[in-house]
Design a protein around this motif. Structure first.
Motif, PDB file in Angstrom:
ATOM      1  N   THR A  26      -5.670  70.186  61.371  1.00  0.00           N
ATOM      2  CA  THR A  26      -4.993  71.442  61.703  1.00  0.00           C
ATOM      3  C   THR A  26      -3.616  71.507  61.054  1.00  0.00           C
ATOM      4  O   THR A  26      -3.239  72.534  60.477  1.00  0.00           O
ATOM      5  CB  THR A  26      -4.860  71.587  63.226  1.00  0.00           C
ATOM      6  OG1 THR A  26      -6.164  71.746  63.797  1.00  0.00           O
ATOM      7  CG2 THR A  26      -4.018  72.807  63.596  1.00  0.00           C
ATOM      8  N   LEU A 171      -0.577  79.527  62.547  1.00  0.00           N
ATOM      9  CA  LEU A 171      -1.062  78.403  63.366  1.00  0.00           C
ATOM     10  C   LEU A 171      -2.247  78.841  64.211  1.00  0.00           C
ATOM     11  O   LEU A 171      -3.268  78.141  64.288  1.00  0.00           O
ATOM     12  CB  LEU A 171       0.066  77.879  64.252  1.00  0.00           C
ATOM     13  CG  LEU A 171      -0.347  76.879  65.336  1.00  0.00           C
ATOM     14  CD1 LEU A 171      -0.892  75.605  64.710  1.00  0.00           C
ATOM     15  CD2 LEU A 171       0.839  76.569  66.257  1.00  0.00           C
ATOM     16  N   HIS A 172      -2.120  80.003  64.856  1.00  0.00           N
ATOM     17  CA  HIS A 172      -3.223  80.511  65.669  1.00  0.00           C
ATOM     18  C   HIS A 172      -4.443  80.803  64.808  1.00  0.00           C
ATOM     19  O   HIS A 172      -5.589  80.604  65.244  1.00  0.00           O
ATOM     20  CB  HIS A 172      -2.787  81.785  66.396  1.00  0.00           C
ATOM     21  CG  HIS A 172      -1.685  81.562  67.376  1.00  0.00           C
ATOM     22  ND1 HIS A 172      -0.957  82.599  67.942  1.00  0.00           N
ATOM     23  CD2 HIS A 172      -1.163  80.420  67.909  1.00  0.00           C
ATOM     24  CE1 HIS A 172      -0.062  82.099  68.774  1.00  0.00           C
ATOM     25  NE2 HIS A 172      -0.161  80.791  68.767  1.00  0.00           N
ATOM     26  N   THR A 174      -5.514  79.217  62.281  1.00  0.00           N
ATOM     27  CA  THR A 174      -6.245  78.024  61.856  1.00  0.00           C
ATOM     28  C   THR A 174      -7.425  77.716  62.773  1.00  0.00           C
ATOM     29  O   THR A 174      -8.305  76.938  62.399  1.00  0.00           O
ATOM     30  CB  THR A 174      -5.314  76.789  61.810  1.00  0.00           C
ATOM     31  OG1 THR A 174      -4.778  76.536  63.116  1.00  0.00           O
ATOM     32  CG2 THR A 174      -4.186  76.997  60.820  1.00  0.00           C
ATOM     33  N   THR A 175      -7.438  78.314  63.964  1.00  0.00           N
ATOM     34  CA  THR A 175      -8.559  78.084  64.881  1.00  0.00           C
ATOM     35  C   THR A 175      -9.870  78.628  64.319  1.00  0.00           C
ATOM     36  O   THR A 175     -10.947  78.296  64.820  1.00  0.00           O
ATOM     37  CB  THR A 175      -8.292  78.734  66.250  1.00  0.00           C
ATOM     38  OG1 THR A 175      -8.049  80.133  66.069  1.00  0.00           O
ATOM     39  CG2 THR A 175      -7.080  78.103  66.910  1.00  0.00           C
ATOM     40  N   ASP A 184     -11.219  70.689  62.516  1.00  0.00           N
ATOM     41  CA  ASP A 184      -9.876  70.850  63.055  1.00  0.00           C
ATOM     42  C   ASP A 184      -9.903  70.640  64.569  1.00  0.00           C
ATOM     43  O   ASP A 184     -10.902  70.166  65.124  1.00  0.00           O
ATOM     44  CB  ASP A 184      -9.327  72.230  62.703  1.00  0.00           C
ATOM     45  CG  ASP A 184     -10.098  73.345  63.387  1.00  0.00           C
ATOM     46  OD1 ASP A 184     -11.307  73.145  63.653  1.00  0.00           O
ATOM     47  OD2 ASP A 184      -9.524  74.407  63.676  1.00  0.00           O
ATOM     48  N   ALA A 206      -6.881  71.188  73.979  1.00  0.00           N
ATOM     49  CA  ALA A 206      -6.628  71.956  72.761  1.00  0.00           C
ATOM     50  C   ALA A 206      -5.440  72.894  72.939  1.00  0.00           C
ATOM     51  O   ALA A 206      -4.574  73.005  72.061  1.00  0.00           O
ATOM     52  CB  ALA A 206      -7.874  72.750  72.369  1.00  0.00           C
ATOM     53  N   TYR A 210      -1.949  72.902  70.697  1.00  0.00           N
ATOM     54  CA  TYR A 210      -1.454  74.078  69.967  1.00  0.00           C
ATOM     55  C   TYR A 210      -0.083  74.506  70.494  1.00  0.00           C
ATOM     56  O   TYR A 210       0.800  74.890  69.714  1.00  0.00           O
ATOM     57  CB  TYR A 210      -2.444  75.235  70.084  1.00  0.00           C
ATOM     58  CG  TYR A 210      -3.649  75.096  69.179  1.00  0.00           C
ATOM     59  CD1 TYR A 210      -3.512  75.110  67.800  1.00  0.00           C
ATOM     60  CD2 TYR A 210      -4.932  74.948  69.713  1.00  0.00           C
ATOM     61  CE1 TYR A 210      -4.615  74.979  66.969  1.00  0.00           C
ATOM     62  CE2 TYR A 210      -6.036  74.811  68.892  1.00  0.00           C
ATOM     63  CZ  TYR A 210      -5.880  74.828  67.521  1.00  0.00           C
ATOM     64  OH  TYR A 210      -6.969  74.683  66.699  1.00  0.00           O
ATOM     65  N   ILE A 213       2.602  72.166  69.094  1.00  0.00           N
ATOM     66  CA  ILE A 213       2.920  72.481  67.698  1.00  0.00           C
ATOM     67  C   ILE A 213       3.755  73.752  67.622  1.00  0.00           C
ATOM     68  O   ILE A 213       4.748  73.821  66.875  1.00  0.00           O
ATOM     69  CB  ILE A 213       1.624  72.647  66.882  1.00  0.00           C
ATOM     70  CG1 ILE A 213       0.811  71.343  66.881  1.00  0.00           C
ATOM     71  CG2 ILE A 213       1.942  73.045  65.435  1.00  0.00           C
ATOM     72  CD1 ILE A 213      -0.575  71.493  66.259  1.00  0.00           C
ATOM     73  N   ALA A 214       3.354  74.769  68.363  1.00  0.00           N
ATOM     74  CA  ALA A 214       4.073  76.050  68.330  1.00  0.00           C
ATOM     75  C   ALA A 214       5.509  75.890  68.814  1.00  0.00           C
ATOM     76  O   ALA A 214       6.446  76.415  68.188  1.00  0.00           O
ATOM     77  CB  ALA A 214       3.339  77.080  69.191  1.00  0.00           C
TER      78      ALA A 214
END
Length: 237
Positions: A26, A171-172, A174-175, A184, A206, A210, A213-214
Motif C-alpha cells: 500500500t 491513499l483511500h 489505493t484500496t 495490498d 485495516a 489506513y 497512515i492518514a
C-alpha cells in the motif's frame, strides 16, 4: 476468532518470506503514484495555465477525461481492457507490461493522480499575484527564471492545503488495487476475512492501518504548511 486473526497479523505488517506485506505494498502504491504524479503534474500544470490554446487544450482534455471518469473504471480498462486488444499481444514489451497487475495498477493510479495534481497546481499558478510577476520582470528575469524562481515555488507552497487533501484521497483510492489482485492491505484483509470469518476484526485492523497512515500524512503536511505558509498567517496587531 481473535486467535485465528493472530496467525495472519504478520501479513498486514511484515513480509511472509514470499513477498511484501500488505502495508508495504500500500505504501509503495501511494509513494510511486504521488511521486510520478507530482513529477508529471508540474510541467503539465505550466502548460495547463498557459494562454496558448494549442498547449493548454490537450492537457485540459487529459485532466477532464481522468477526473471525469471513475478510477475503478480506469483501473479495469488498463488491467483487462487494453490487454484484450490484439495490438498489445503483437508487441512483446506491451504484452509483458500489461500482463503484470502491479504495472496496470500503477499506470492507472499515476495518470489519475497526475490529472488532479495538474489542476491543483495550474490553479495556484494562475492565482500568482501580479505584483510578484511584475517585480520579477522588472529585474529582467527570463521566462524560465521567472517560473523557476518565482511562480512555481510560490504556487507549490500555496497549493499545499489542496494537495494534502488529494494525497489523502489517493491513499483511500489505493484500496481499489485489490481488484487487480495486487496484495495490498485490502487484499490481505479479504484473505483474512475469508479464512477466519471475523469480519469486524479483519476490517477493523485495516481501518486502523489506513487511519494511522492518514494521520501521519496530515501531521507531515501541517508541519510543511506551518513552515512554508507562515507568511500568509494572520498578523497580530
Amino acid at each position: 476468532m481473535i486467535d485465528l486473526i493472530g496467525t495472519y497479523w504478520r501479513a498486514f505488517l511484515y513480509s511472509d518470506g514470499y513477498g511484501s506485506s500488505g502495508l508495504v505494498i500500500t505504501l509503495w502504491l501511494l509513494a510511486v503514484s504521488l511521486g510520478l504524479g507530482f513529477v508529471l503534474a508540474v510541467p503539465l500544470a505550466v502548460a495547463r495555465a498557459s494562454r496558448r490554446r494549442w498547449l493548454s487544450a490537450p492537457v485540459s482534455l487529459y485532466t477532464y477525461v481522468f477526473r471525469g471518469t471513475p478510477l475503478y473504471v480506469q483501473l479495469l480498462l488498463f488491467y483487462t481492457g487494453i490487454y484484450s486488444l490484439q495490438a498489445v499481444h503483437d508487441h512483446v514489451w506491451l504484452d509483458r507490461f500489461f500482463r503484470d497487475a502491479m504495472n496496470c495498477t500503477l499506470l492507472a493510479f499515476v495518470l489519475n493522480e497526475c490529472a488532479y495534481a495538474t489542476e491543483i497546481f495550474a490553479g495556484a499558478i494562475k492565482a500568482t499575484p501580479a505584483g510578484e510577476i511584475e517585480a520579477a520582470q522588472a529585474y529582467g528575469m527570463s521566462r524560465y527564471t521567472l517560473y523557476a524562481r518565482i511562480i512555481l515555488p510560490s504556487a507549490l507552497r500555496r497549493s499545499l492545503p489542496a494537495y494534502s487533501n488529494e494525497v489523502i484521497l489517493m491513499l483511500h483510492a489505493t484500496t481499489l488495487a485489490f481488484t487487480a489482485t495486487v496484495p495490498d492491505i485490502m487484499k490481505v484483509t479479504r484473505d483474512v476475512n475469508a479464512a477466519t470469518y471475523a469480519s469486524f476484526q479483519a476490517y477493523g485492523i485495516a481501518a486502523l492501518l489506513y487511519a494511522a497512515i492518514a494521520f501521519t500524512l496530515i501531521w507531515g503536511f501541517r508541519r510543511l504548511e506551518a513552515r512554508w505558509l507562515a507568511h500568509l498567517a494572520p498578523r497580530a496587531h
